[in-house]
Design an enzyme around this catalytic site. Structure first.
Site, PDB file in Angstrom:
ATOM      1  N   HIS A  59       0.844  -1.207   0.000  1.00 12.96           N
ATOM      2  CA  HIS A  59       0.000   0.000   0.000  1.00 12.96           C
ATOM      3  C   HIS A  59       0.877   1.254   0.000  1.00 12.96           C
ATOM      4  CE1 HIS A  59      -3.346   2.589   0.864  1.00 12.96           C
ATOM      5  NE2 HIS A  59      -4.173   1.592   1.079  1.00 12.96           N
ATOM      6  N   GLU A 113      -0.465   1.212  -5.698  1.00 16.41           N
ATOM      7  CA  GLU A 113      -0.343   0.027  -4.855  1.00 16.41           C
ATOM      8  C   GLU A 113      -0.336  -1.251  -5.693  1.00 16.41           C
ATOM      9  OE1 GLU A 113      -3.814   0.291  -2.266  1.00 16.41           O
ATOM     10  OE2 GLU A 113      -3.772   2.452  -2.427  1.00 16.41           O
TER      11      GLU A 113
END
Ligand code: BG6
Length: 286
Positions: free
Chosen positions: A156, A260
């Site tokens: 992330h 991500e």
């Protein structure tokens, strides 16, 4: 084994590991989630970290590179994005060799993970910094159970940018994406360079191995490369959602974009004793 080179040092504070190539190139990893919280490259911070991030139990660090496992998104068995990012990992080893510094972190099943997801697993997370190859984050998952399991996973990555309104992302044109802001409907990307307009939350399917993010710190470009991670999520909450998150600076959305790499559209299936690796590499170019 620890190899020592003069130009590369490591320092540990409580719960944190710092890998120093030199004064201008270093990475800091927090043991909570094995979250990379800072990456200084060429003397400049390249990752966004919210100043209001809570750094407390149960809540993922808001920024840097949280590790999402075994579930991307809402999860009926546990918290959104799984437990890896809110678990304390162990530092297994640190290595300095050939102009690279790296640290290896490990997370294995424990009482907390088993209460949500009753499987035996081993996660190995290698974080490596080098002047030529930037920052590499590599997660390997081993099924140590006698039964098959499946999961989704993602890195992330919060990139720091000059101005989110002028940031663009390459290599997404013509790809199918799920728009989470439009009831999860599927669309095809028409733009050659993706812009963030009033926020974005999309899952791009089967993306090429590399995306360039233009408009990062001081006008730099960050090249996000991936291996074993077929998809790419692009997220920026924009003003209203950022305000509604207690751990997100009100104006923080202007200074970040999440790009991500993940394995999120399909699920990874691992047979007993099987192992799979997932890697992200970040390189800064001008
Ligand atoms: C993104 C998701 O990856 O993470 C978004 O696509 C989500 O839907 C965002 O809002 C942040 O999630 P969290 O749990 O860290 O607030």
């Amino acid at each position: 084994m620890l190899y020592v080179m003069e130009a590369c040092t490591m320092a540990d504070e409580v719960d944190m590991v710092t890998l120093n190539l030199d004064d201008d190139n270093r990475v800091v990893i927090h043991m909570f989630g094995a979250t990379v919280i800072s990456w200084i490259c060429g003397g400049k911070e390249r990752l966004f970290l919210s100043s209001t991030s809570l750094f407390e139990n149960g809540k993922a660090i808001r920024g840097g590179i949280p590790v999402v496992f075994p579930q991307f998104g809402p999860w009926k068995l546990g918290p959104q994005h799984g437990f890896a990012r809110i678990s304390m990992w162990d530092l297994y080893s640190k290595k300095i060799a050939d102009g690279r510094c790296s640290a290896r972190f490990i997370l294995i099943n424990n009482e907390i993970s088993e209460a949500m997801w009753n499987y035996k697993f081993k996660l190995i997370y290698d974080v490596t910094i080098s002047k030529t190859n930037g920052l590499s984050c590599s997660l390997s998952v081993t099924n140590q159970d006698s039964k098959v399991f499946d999961f989704t996973t993602l890195l992330h990555t919060y990139l720091k940018v000059d101005d989110a309104e002028t940031v663009t992302v390459s290599n997404l044109q013509s790809l199918k994406y799920i728009d989470k802001l439009k009831n999860g409907e599927e669309f095809t990307e028409s733009d050659s360079l993706l812009k963030v307009v009033n926020g974005i939350d999309r899952i791009y399917k089967s993306t090429p191995a590399t995306q360039e993010v233009f408009g990062c710190v001081d006008g730099s470009t960050v090249i996000v490369s991936k291996n074993g991670l077929p998809d790419t999520v692009v997220w920026n909450p924009w003003a209203e959602k950022a305000r509604n998150m207690s751990d997100f600076d009100d104006d923080g959305y202007k200074k970040m974009i999440c790009v991500e790499p993940g394995f999120v559209v399909e699920r990874v299936i691992l047979q007993p004793q099987e192992e799979r690796s997932f890697t992200q590499n970040l390189v800064v170019t001008k």
